[in-house]
Design a protein around this motif. Structure first.
Motif, PDB file in Angstrom:
ATOM      1  N   LYS A 142      11.930  11.400  -3.002  1.00 50.24           N
ATOM      2  CA  LYS A 142      11.294  11.194  -1.701  1.00 50.24           C
ATOM      3  C   LYS A 142       9.788  11.377  -1.808  1.00 50.24           C
ATOM      4  CE  LYS A 142      13.311  12.530   2.124  1.00 50.24           C
ATOM      5  NZ  LYS A 142      14.003  13.347   3.151  1.00 50.24           N
ATOM      6  N   ARG A 143       9.347  12.328  -2.617  1.00 48.28           N
ATOM      7  CA  ARG A 143       7.910  12.524  -2.822  1.00 48.28           C
ATOM      8  C   ARG A 143       7.296  11.298  -3.506  1.00 48.28           C
ATOM      9  NH1 ARG A 143       7.436  15.663  -7.476  1.00 48.28           N
ATOM     10  NH2 ARG A 143       6.766  13.708  -8.486  1.00 48.28           N
ATOM     11  N   GLN A 144       7.976  10.803  -4.543  1.00 50.72           N
ATOM     12  CA  GLN A 144       7.459   9.643  -5.265  1.00 50.72           C
ATOM     13  C   GLN A 144       7.377   8.414  -4.366  1.00 50.72           C
ATOM     14  OE1 GLN A 144      10.374   9.658  -8.409  1.00 50.72           O
ATOM     15  NE2 GLN A 144       9.082  10.852  -9.789  1.00 50.72           N
ATOM     16  N   LEU A 145       8.415   8.200  -3.560  1.00 50.93           N
ATOM     17  CA  LEU A 145       8.435   7.032  -2.683  1.00 50.93           C
ATOM     18  C   LEU A 145       7.449   7.186  -1.529  1.00 50.93           C
ATOM     19  CD1 LEU A 145       9.674   4.296  -2.061  1.00 50.93           C
ATOM     20  CD2 LEU A 145      11.509   5.472  -0.837  1.00 50.93           C
ATOM     21  N   SER A 146       7.268   8.398  -1.050  1.00 48.17           N
ATOM     22  CA  SER A 146       6.379   8.645   0.079  1.00 48.17           C
ATOM     23  C   SER A 146       4.956   8.181  -0.213  1.00 48.17           C
ATOM     24  CB  SER A 146       6.379  10.137   0.432  1.00 48.17           C
ATOM     25  OG  SER A 146       5.500  10.402   1.504  1.00 48.17           O
ATOM     26  N   ALA A 147       4.481   8.413  -1.425  1.00 45.61           N
ATOM     27  CA  ALA A 147       3.119   8.008  -1.786  1.00 45.61           C
ATOM     28  C   ALA A 147       2.958   6.501  -1.673  1.00 45.61           C
ATOM     29  CB  ALA A 147       2.794   8.467  -3.209  1.00 45.61           C
ATOM     30  N   VAL A 148       3.984   5.756  -2.072  1.00 43.34           N
ATOM     31  CA  VAL A 148       3.918   4.296  -2.022  1.00 43.34           C
ATOM     32  C   VAL A 148       4.009   3.810  -0.575  1.00 43.34           C
ATOM     33  CG1 VAL A 148       4.907   2.158  -2.902  1.00 43.34           C
ATOM     34  CG2 VAL A 148       4.989   4.225  -4.298  1.00 43.34           C
ATOM     35  N   ILE A 149       4.886   4.421   0.197  1.00 35.82           N
ATOM     36  CA  ILE A 149       5.012   4.055   1.608  1.00 35.82           C
ATOM     37  C   ILE A 149       3.670   4.233   2.320  1.00 35.82           C
ATOM     38  CG2 ILE A 149       6.014   4.785   3.808  1.00 35.82           C
ATOM     39  CD1 ILE A 149       8.613   5.389   2.259  1.00 35.82           C
ATOM     40  N   HIS A 150       3.007   5.337   2.059  1.00 39.86           N
ATOM     41  CA  HIS A 150       1.720   5.614   2.692  1.00 39.86           C
ATOM     42  C   HIS A 150       0.674   4.590   2.267  1.00 39.86           C
ATOM     43  CE1 HIS A 150      -1.490   7.988   4.525  1.00 39.86           C
ATOM     44  NE2 HIS A 150      -2.174   7.841   3.391  1.00 39.86           N
ATOM     45  N   ALA A 151       0.662   4.212   0.989  1.00 43.92           N
ATOM     46  CA  ALA A 151      -0.346   3.283   0.478  1.00 43.92           C
ATOM     47  C   ALA A 151      -0.137   1.862   0.990  1.00 43.92           C
ATOM     48  CB  ALA A 151      -0.337   3.291  -1.054  1.00 43.92           C
ATOM     49  N   LEU A 152       1.112   1.450   1.121  1.00 40.49           N
ATOM     50  CA  LEU A 152       1.396   0.064   1.494  1.00 40.49           C
ATOM     51  C   LEU A 152       1.383  -0.175   2.995  1.00 40.49           C
ATOM     52  CD1 LEU A 152       4.199  -1.016  -1.003  1.00 40.49           C
ATOM     53  CD2 LEU A 152       1.709  -1.087  -1.253  1.00 40.49           C
ATOM     54  N   GLY A 153       1.595   0.868   3.769  1.00 45.37           N
ATOM     55  CA  GLY A 153       1.564   0.711   5.214  1.00 45.37           C
ATOM     56  C   GLY A 153       2.553  -0.343   5.699  1.00 45.37           C
ATOM     57  N   PRO A 154       2.090  -1.312   6.482  1.00 40.96           N
ATOM     58  CA  PRO A 154       3.003  -2.319   7.041  1.00 40.96           C
ATOM     59  C   PRO A 154       3.612  -3.255   6.009  1.00 40.96           C
ATOM     60  CG  PRO A 154       0.712  -2.873   7.524  1.00 40.96           C
ATOM     61  CD  PRO A 154       0.706  -1.493   6.968  1.00 40.96           C
ATOM     62  N   CYS A 155       3.128  -3.206   4.765  1.00 39.81           N
ATOM     63  CA  CYS A 155       3.650  -4.073   3.702  1.00 39.81           C
ATOM     64  C   CYS A 155       4.790  -3.428   2.914  1.00 39.81           C
ATOM     65  CB  CYS A 155       2.529  -4.469   2.742  1.00 39.81           C
ATOM     66  SG  CYS A 155       1.222  -5.451   3.507  1.00 39.81           S
ATOM     67  N   VAL A 156       5.231  -2.268   3.350  1.00 36.73           N
ATOM     68  CA  VAL A 156       6.278  -1.531   2.630  1.00 36.73           C
ATOM     69  C   VAL A 156       7.503  -2.398   2.361  1.00 36.73           C
ATOM     70  CG1 VAL A 156       7.989   0.311   2.891  1.00 36.73           C
ATOM     71  CG2 VAL A 156       5.603   0.767   3.402  1.00 36.73           C
ATOM     72  N   GLY A 157       7.886  -3.191   3.328  1.00 34.91           N
ATOM     73  CA  GLY A 157       9.102  -3.987   3.197  1.00 34.91           C
ATOM     74  C   GLY A 157       9.044  -5.070   2.153  1.00 34.91           C
ATOM     75  N   GLU A 158       7.869  -5.298   1.559  1.00 30.50           N
ATOM     76  CA  GLU A 158       7.706  -6.373   0.582  1.00 30.50           C
ATOM     77  C   GLU A 158       7.960  -5.923  -0.852  1.00 30.50           C
ATOM     78  OE1 GLU A 158       4.013  -8.500   1.163  1.00 30.50           O
ATOM     79  OE2 GLU A 158       4.066  -8.065   3.304  1.00 30.50           O
ATOM     80  N   MET A 159       8.203  -4.632  -1.067  1.00 32.53           N
ATOM     81  CA  MET A 159       8.428  -4.163  -2.433  1.00 32.53           C
ATOM     82  C   MET A 159       9.919  -4.069  -2.737  1.00 32.53           C
ATOM     83  SD  MET A 159       7.728  -0.044  -2.314  1.00 32.53           S
ATOM     84  CE  MET A 159       8.378   0.984  -0.995  1.00 32.53           C
ATOM     85  N   VAL A 160      10.212  -3.890  -4.010  1.00 28.55           N
ATOM     86  CA  VAL A 160      11.549  -3.553  -4.494  1.00 28.55           C
ATOM     87  C   VAL A 160      11.476  -2.124  -5.008  1.00 28.55           C
ATOM     88  CG1 VAL A 160      13.266  -4.034  -6.299  1.00 28.55           C
ATOM     89  CG2 VAL A 160      12.150  -5.927  -5.087  1.00 28.55           C
ATOM     90  N   VAL A 161      12.504  -1.346  -4.772  1.00 30.21           N
ATOM     91  CA  VAL A 161      12.549   0.031  -5.262  1.00 30.21           C
ATOM     92  C   VAL A 161      13.658   0.148  -6.303  1.00 30.21           C
ATOM     93  CG1 VAL A 161      12.894   2.464  -4.661  1.00 30.21           C
ATOM     94  CG2 VAL A 161      11.696   0.940  -3.069  1.00 30.21           C
ATOM     95  N   ALA A 162      13.351   0.817  -7.403  1.00 34.77           N
ATOM     96  CA  ALA A 162      14.352   1.039  -8.448  1.00 34.77           C
ATOM     97  C   ALA A 162      14.518   2.530  -8.685  1.00 34.77           C
ATOM     98  CB  ALA A 162      13.940   0.344  -9.747  1.00 34.77           C
TER      99      ALA A 162
END
Length: 246
Positions: A142-162
């Motif tokens: 959750k910590r690792q993903l949180s940093a990416v969520i914060h950086a991408l903002g409204p574009c979060v839904g455009e990534m893939v998570v592994a």
């Protein structure tokens, strides 16, 4: 239902002859009922793009710089990857985190740099064996993903998570389907709090996925395919895993 995605991560493997044989074996097995891609070493992007240009198999890279250009010897930027037609780039792989000291913010910045150039980042998260045994798995991912969520903002839904448990990468050990699903569910819930697109996003499992365990892993509710390491270097194995996702 979400369409499954299977991505081969060649890591630092390959040569001209082996690459040609591997790609020929994969393309000959088409069509697949899932989306398929290979992430190859930088020097082989050009030949991979040529080999796959007339197919529905996509290609990508295994890392990118946070910078677009400049005096950063040895780095490869997202604009450069874009010129080779890369659809995907892996960021935050556990080997990059461990061997190159990449922290959560660097990973987040790389994901942002990729998206800025229209490349889908495959953002990797995962815990070490010590962290799992200490009961810290959920907190770590959750910590690792949180940093990416914060950086991408409204574009979060455009990534893939592994999700790639570090203790299961290249070790022959695999998280049980239940263990993997539990973490994927946690990640999905975290994404639901961040974007209305969470239920459409692909969450991949990476950690010694093989033809004999792929089907049961991919049958889990929140596992939408795999980020495949060793098995991606053998056409027959990789094809079998793609078939399992279909």
């Amino acid at each position: 239902m979400r369409r499954k995605l299977v991505v081969g991560n060649w890591k630092m493997h390959g040569n001209h002859r082996a690459n040609a044989e591997l790609l020929a074996g994969i393309t000959a097995a088409r069509p697949f009922a899932c989306d398929v891609a290979v992430c190859v070493p930088f020097p082989y992007l050009s030949e991979t793009a040529v080999a796959l240009a007339s197919t529905d198999v996509r290609w990508g890279a295994q890392d990118c710089s946070v910078h677009e250009q400049g005096a950063y010897t040895g780095e490869v930027s997202a604009p450069m990857l874009s010129e080779f037609g890369c659809r995907y780039v892996i960021v935050g792989h556990s080997e990059r985190r461990a061997y190159h000291g990449e922290g959560d913010q660097v990973v987040a910045d790389k994901a942002k740099a990729a998206l800025a150039r229209g490349i889908t980042p495959i953002v990797c998260v995962g815990e070490t064996l010590a962290q799992r045994e200490a009961g810290e798995t959920e907190a770590v991912v959750k910590r690792q993903l949180s940093a990416v969520i914060h950086a991408l903002g409204p574009c979060v839904g455009e990534m893939v998570v592994a999700y790639e448990p570090v203790w299961a990468i290249g070790t022959g050990r695999t998280a049980t389907p239940e263990q993997a699903q539990a973490v994927h569910h946690t990640l999905r819930q975290q994404l639901r709090a961040a974007t209305p697109r969470a239920d459409d996003m692909a969450l991949l499992y990476g950690g010694s996925v093989k033809p004999d365990n792929a089907s049961i892993l991919f049958a889990q509710a929140d596992i939408d395919g795999g980020l495949i390491g060793g098995a991606a270097l053998k056409a027959a194995d990789f094809v079998a895993i793609c078939r399992a996702a279909g």
